[in-house]
Design a protein around this motif. Structure first.
Motif, PDB file in Angstrom:
ATOM      1  N   LYS A   1      -3.078  42.318  34.486  1.00  0.00           N
ATOM      2  CA  LYS A   1      -4.717  42.683  34.163  1.00  0.00           C
ATOM      3  C   LYS A   1      -5.671  41.628  34.413  1.00  0.00           C
ATOM      4  O   LYS A   1      -6.915  41.774  34.097  1.00  0.00           O
ATOM      5  N   LYS A   2      -4.658  40.445  34.699  1.00  0.00           N
ATOM      6  CA  LYS A   2      -6.124  39.343  35.010  1.00  0.00           C
ATOM      7  C   LYS A   2      -6.298  39.581  35.589  1.00  0.00           C
ATOM      8  O   LYS A   2      -7.880  39.359  35.959  1.00  0.00           O
ATOM      9  N   THR A   3      -6.533  40.112  37.110  1.00  0.00           N
ATOM     10  CA  THR A   3      -6.836  39.878  38.474  1.00  0.00           C
ATOM     11  C   THR A   3      -8.143  41.201  38.329  1.00  0.00           C
ATOM     12  O   THR A   3      -8.626  40.728  38.906  1.00  0.00           O
TER      13      THR A   3
ATOM     14  N   VAL B   1      -8.333  51.025  32.758  1.00  0.00           N
ATOM     15  CA  VAL B   1      -7.681  51.472  33.253  1.00  0.00           C
ATOM     16  C   VAL B   1      -7.903  52.110  34.759  1.00  0.00           C
ATOM     17  O   VAL B   1      -7.381  52.155  35.684  1.00  0.00           O
ATOM     18  N   ALA B   2      -9.163  52.243  34.566  1.00  0.00           N
ATOM     19  CA  ALA B   2     -10.106  52.982  35.737  1.00  0.00           C
ATOM     20  C   ALA B   2      -9.780  51.930  36.804  1.00  0.00           C
ATOM     21  O   ALA B   2     -10.265  52.882  37.679  1.00  0.00           O
ATOM     22  N   SER B   3     -10.596  50.539  36.169  1.00  0.00           N
ATOM     23  CA  SER B   3     -10.980  49.662  37.441  1.00  0.00           C
ATOM     24  C   SER B   3      -9.115  49.391  37.807  1.00  0.00           C
ATOM     25  O   SER B   3      -8.857  48.571  39.297  1.00  0.00           O
ATOM     26  N   GLU B   4      -7.846  49.376  37.199  1.00  0.00           N
ATOM     27  CA  GLU B   4      -7.449  49.004  37.971  1.00  0.00           C
ATOM     28  C   GLU B   4      -6.683  50.123  39.302  1.00  0.00           C
ATOM     29  O   GLU B   4      -6.917  49.437  40.211  1.00  0.00           O
ATOM     30  N   ARG B   5      -7.242  51.649  38.462  1.00  0.00           N
ATOM     31  CA  ARG B   5      -6.932  52.405  40.067  1.00  0.00           C
ATOM     32  C   ARG B   5      -7.876  52.701  41.195  1.00  0.00           C
ATOM     33  O   ARG B   5      -7.522  53.011  42.411  1.00  0.00           O
ATOM     34  N   VAL B   6      -8.904  51.670  41.010  1.00  0.00           N
ATOM     35  CA  VAL B   6      -9.695  51.931  41.852  1.00  0.00           C
ATOM     36  C   VAL B   6      -9.902  50.370  42.627  1.00  0.00           C
ATOM     37  O   VAL B   6      -9.474  50.692  44.244  1.00  0.00           O
TER      38      VAL B   6
ATOM     39  N   GLU C   1      -6.464  49.393  43.258  1.00  0.00           N
ATOM     40  CA  GLU C   1      -5.532  49.794  43.608  1.00  0.00           C
ATOM     41  C   GLU C   1      -5.551  50.538  45.194  1.00  0.00           C
ATOM     42  O   GLU C   1      -5.119  50.996  46.233  1.00  0.00           O
ATOM     43  N   LEU C   2      -6.378  51.381  45.431  1.00  0.00           N
ATOM     44  CA  LEU C   2      -7.215  51.795  46.396  1.00  0.00           C
ATOM     45  C   LEU C   2      -8.162  51.111  47.232  1.00  0.00           C
ATOM     46  O   LEU C   2      -7.628  50.908  48.499  1.00  0.00           O
ATOM     47  N   LEU C   3      -8.747  49.792  46.579  1.00  0.00           N
ATOM     48  CA  LEU C   3      -9.214  48.878  47.283  1.00  0.00           C
ATOM     49  C   LEU C   3      -8.174  47.930  48.397  1.00  0.00           C
ATOM     50  O   LEU C   3      -8.288  47.007  49.079  1.00  0.00           O
ATOM     51  N   ASP C   4      -7.112  47.865  47.793  1.00  0.00           N
ATOM     52  CA  ASP C   4      -6.154  46.981  47.966  1.00  0.00           C
ATOM     53  C   ASP C   4      -5.153  47.685  48.923  1.00  0.00           C
ATOM     54  O   ASP C   4      -4.210  46.613  49.149  1.00  0.00           O
ATOM     55  N   GLU C   5      -4.970  48.820  49.376  1.00  0.00           N
ATOM     56  CA  GLU C   5      -4.910  49.480  50.458  1.00  0.00           C
ATOM     57  C   GLU C   5      -4.989  48.778  51.817  1.00  0.00           C
ATOM     58  O   GLU C   5      -6.486  48.859  51.317  1.00  0.00           O
ATOM     59  N   GLU C   6      -3.944  48.420  52.490  1.00  0.00           N
ATOM     60  CA  GLU C   6      -4.581  48.731  53.365  1.00  0.00           C
ATOM     61  C   GLU C   6      -5.207  48.856  54.573  1.00  0.00           C
ATOM     62  O   GLU C   6      -4.823  50.079  55.108  1.00  0.00           O
TER      63      GLU C   6
END
Length: 677
Positions: free
Chosen positions: A3-5, A405-410, A412-417
């Motif tokens: 959450k902090k990230t 929650v929406a930010s985490e999902r977005v 998560e997509l941006l963190d995909e290599e």
């Protein structure tokens, strides 16, 4: 994701437009300061002007706008007497009892409970009692004593109205700047997400429905937009507003201000507890939204099949199940929100007013009677104002959690290599391709290619044939580096393909698929793909080379004819011709035809074959074909079976071997004969 990230990354996006946000906060601070002066002005009007006539008056010699004529004498409030002004010996004090006003020539040493009997005014405070003679004032006399206060009251009212105008102007500026910054942030985030999707490896899309990915680019980023536009704007506004109110309360009464500060940790604790309770529901809701989007996208794509096989009722049930689950979780979240919003603020507000009554009535009034009506009004006004931002903050907690929650999902997509973007131009290679002992598996367990060895030289045509699942498309996927191999080696002109930049490697490759994909635009733009390196003339020449001008000449707008999504207004053969032209316009060193002539009629195929004989010169061409009659002239035919090359050679050589290829060819020839018969 931590959450902090998530919070830090949202903050970093906000920092991209910190100048706009800081300007908005500065405007907000001015607006809040202007607006919060209202109770102070009201206090001054009540205590110094409306109730000010009860302060001591003295007799003066000279008449001015502040003097009052009473019983043949001129009187002025001590507060208005200037230094050096001549004053007489008489004094006067105005006292209100009920709705009537009385004048006494004696100074009252203290204030308290007032009572009038005849001409005797009795003032009681605890054990202290004082009696003085007093004379009731007429309405004209009362108005005369208020006359000096009218102009200051009007000036204060005009000043307050001016401040409200200023506050409104700055509030508009604040809202405009914050929303502008929010829209810019989301614009940047959506661009980042879309660009990152372009960089994701092909395997990322293999196991994810398109609708779910679309939901992250649209629905989830829209929820984040609400975070910046509404939630953070509300938090900023409410935070500065509350800070201004607390500062004002400290100016009025430090002790009571400290008591009201207890509201801050209560709200913070409530926010933490709410986030823990709401997080689960919001995750489930966002997941169901993605599932619904995925199902809708799949249903639209497969509508002809759904209608043909009468799957409407079954799909409706599946959709209703997802919709019911979404409704259930929304209701649970709604119940939680109902318990947390207005109920919390209502309880806190009542407690605050109980404390206020106890403090002023039980402490100040009984102790020294020093609390003025203006002070009481200002405190009540500020407390009323204090709970509006508290309400706004609590009511935005639901939106805050949804956005988080929406930010985490977005993210998560941006963190995909993603694949590294390399802008260094790679010179056009000759197109000599070599596979050396290549073994490949999609899942790391089952090999789809086993020890593949072959060489294709510049200008040669290599055909890949075999039954479904034999590995033909996998070879092309590796050549394009949609996937990377772990065993073996692929070289182009002797260069290891695994170390070449993917974008530059593909720049000199062209592909025509069995089911060509056309973009929304024009026929011409679907050939050039709006690449500035490809001129209109080049695009049109490519269309002419493949024979597409035969049907284009019949269209109303010719090359500028509008193409709808996926080219739905064109026939399969026409779409395929445009796809051929696209590949040829990019002048590839390596050309791949993946079942490219499967959906084309015999006449169109003959035209394309003629065009290909011209454009294949100097290019290495790979053809994946089920119709073996289309590859008679191939320089090399590779026959694959279960991931292995079982035969290789020219068309005639393979027929002479009378192996797998021979059987496939005879089978197709037999089908064609049976059709004729």
């Amino acid at each position: 994701m931590d959450k902090k990230t998530t919070g830090k990354r949202l903050f970093h996006y906000a920092l991209l437009y910190k100048r706009t946000i800081l300007i908005a906060l500065a405007l907000l601070t001015v607006a809040v300061a202007a607006e919060l002066t209202g109770p102070f002005i009201a206090k001054k009007m009540i205590d110094e002007h409306m109730m000010g006539i009860e302060s001591p008056w003295v007799e003066v010699v000279e008449e001015d706008e502040k003097t009052v004529l009473y019983q043949d004498g001129l009187y002025k409030r001590i507060a208005y007497v200037t230094e050096g002004e001549s004053i007489g010996e008489k004094e006067l004090q105005i006292v209100q009892v009920g709705r009537s006003f009385y004048a006494t020539s004696e100074h009252l040493p203290f204030d308290g409970n007032r009572k009038i009997e005849g001409n005797v005014l009795t003032v009681t405070q605890g054990t202290n009692v004082v009696d003085v003679e007093a004379e009731r004032l007429t309405q004209q006399e009362i108005f005369a004593f208020y006359q000096p206060e009218i102009r200051p009251i009007v000036v204060l009212l005009a000043f307050y109205v001016g401040l409200l105008v200023v506050a409104a102007f700055f509030q508009y500026g604040k809202a405009f700047m914050l929303q502008k910054a929010a829209n810019r942030i989301i614009q940047k985030m959506r661009t980042d997400v879309f660009e990152h999707i372009q960089r994701l490896p092909i395997q990322y899309f293999d196991n994810r429905p398109a609708g779910k990915i679309v939901a992250r680019v649209t629905n989830d980023t829209e929820a984040i937009r609400e975070l910046y536009v509404k939630v953070l704007a509300t938090f900023f506004t409410s935070g500065i507003y509350m800070a201004g109110i607390f500062i004002a309360l400290f100016f009025l009464d430090q002790k009571l201000a400290m008591i009201t500060m207890v509201l801050v940790p209560i709200v913070l604790i409530w926010m933490v507890l709410y986030r823990r309770a709401a997080s689960k529901y919001n995750h489930l809701i966002r997941t169901r939204v993605s599932d619904i989007n995925g199902m809708i996208n799949e249903s639209i794509q497969g509508m002809p099949v759904i209608r043909a096989f009468r799957r409407k009722e079954q799909l409706s049930k599946e959709f209703e199940t997802l919709n019911d689950e979404h409704f259930t979780y929304q209701n649970k979240l709604l119940s939680l929100n109902s318990l947390t919003s207005h109920n919390l603020v209502f309880v806190l507000r009542n407690i605050a007013f109980v404390v206020l009554i106890w403090y002023f009535a039980g402490q100040s009034m009984s102790a020294a009677g020093l609390v003025s009506i203006g002070m009481l009004y200002a405190f009540v006004d500020y407390l009323n104002r204090l709970f509006q931002p508290v309400t706004d903050i609590v009511n935005q907690l639901a939106q805050l959690e949804q956005a988080r929650v929406a930010s985490e999902r977005v993210f998560e997509l941006l963190d995909e290599e993603g694949e590294e973007v390399n802008v260094d131009a790679l010179p056009r290679y000759e197109g000599n391709v070599r596979f050396e002992d290549v073994t490949f598996s999609y899942d790391g367990k089952n090999d789809v290619l086993k020890n593949i060895n072959f060489e294709a030289n510049k200008g040669e045509t290599v055909a890949l044939v075999g039954h479904t699942g034999s590995g033909k498309s996998s070879i092309i996927n590796l050549l394009f580096r949609y996937y990377d191999i772990e065993t073996g080696k692929i070289t182009i002109d002797g260069m290891d393909a695994s170390v070449l930049p993917r974008q530059q490697l593909r720049k000199h490759m062209g592909i025509v698929l069995q089911d060509p994909f056309l973009f929304t635009g024009t026929i011409e733009s679907n050939v050039s793909l709006d690449d500035p390196a490809i001129s209109k003339e080049q695009a049109r020449k490519a269309l002419q080379d493949v024979g597409a001008d035969r049907f284009i000449s019949k269209l109303a707008n010719k090359y500028e004819e509008e193409v709808l999504e996926k080219g739905s207004t064109l026939s399969a053969g026409e779409r395929q011709l445009i796809s051929f032209a696209r590949a040829l316009a990019y002048d590839p060193a390596i050309l791949i035809l993946d079942e490219a002539t499967a959906n084309i009629d015999t006449e169109t195929e003959a035209m394309i074959q003629h065009a290909l004989n011209i454009v294949k010169e100097g290019r290495t061409t790979f053809i994946i074909a089920h119709r073996l009659s289309t590859i008679r002239n191939a320089d090399q035919i590779l026959v694959l079976d279960r991931g292995e090359i079982v035969e290789r050679g020219t068309h005639d050589e393979l027929l002479d071997q009378q192996g797998t290829y021979y059987q496939m060819y005879q089978l197709q020839q037999g089908k064609e004969v049976s059709k004729v018969g």
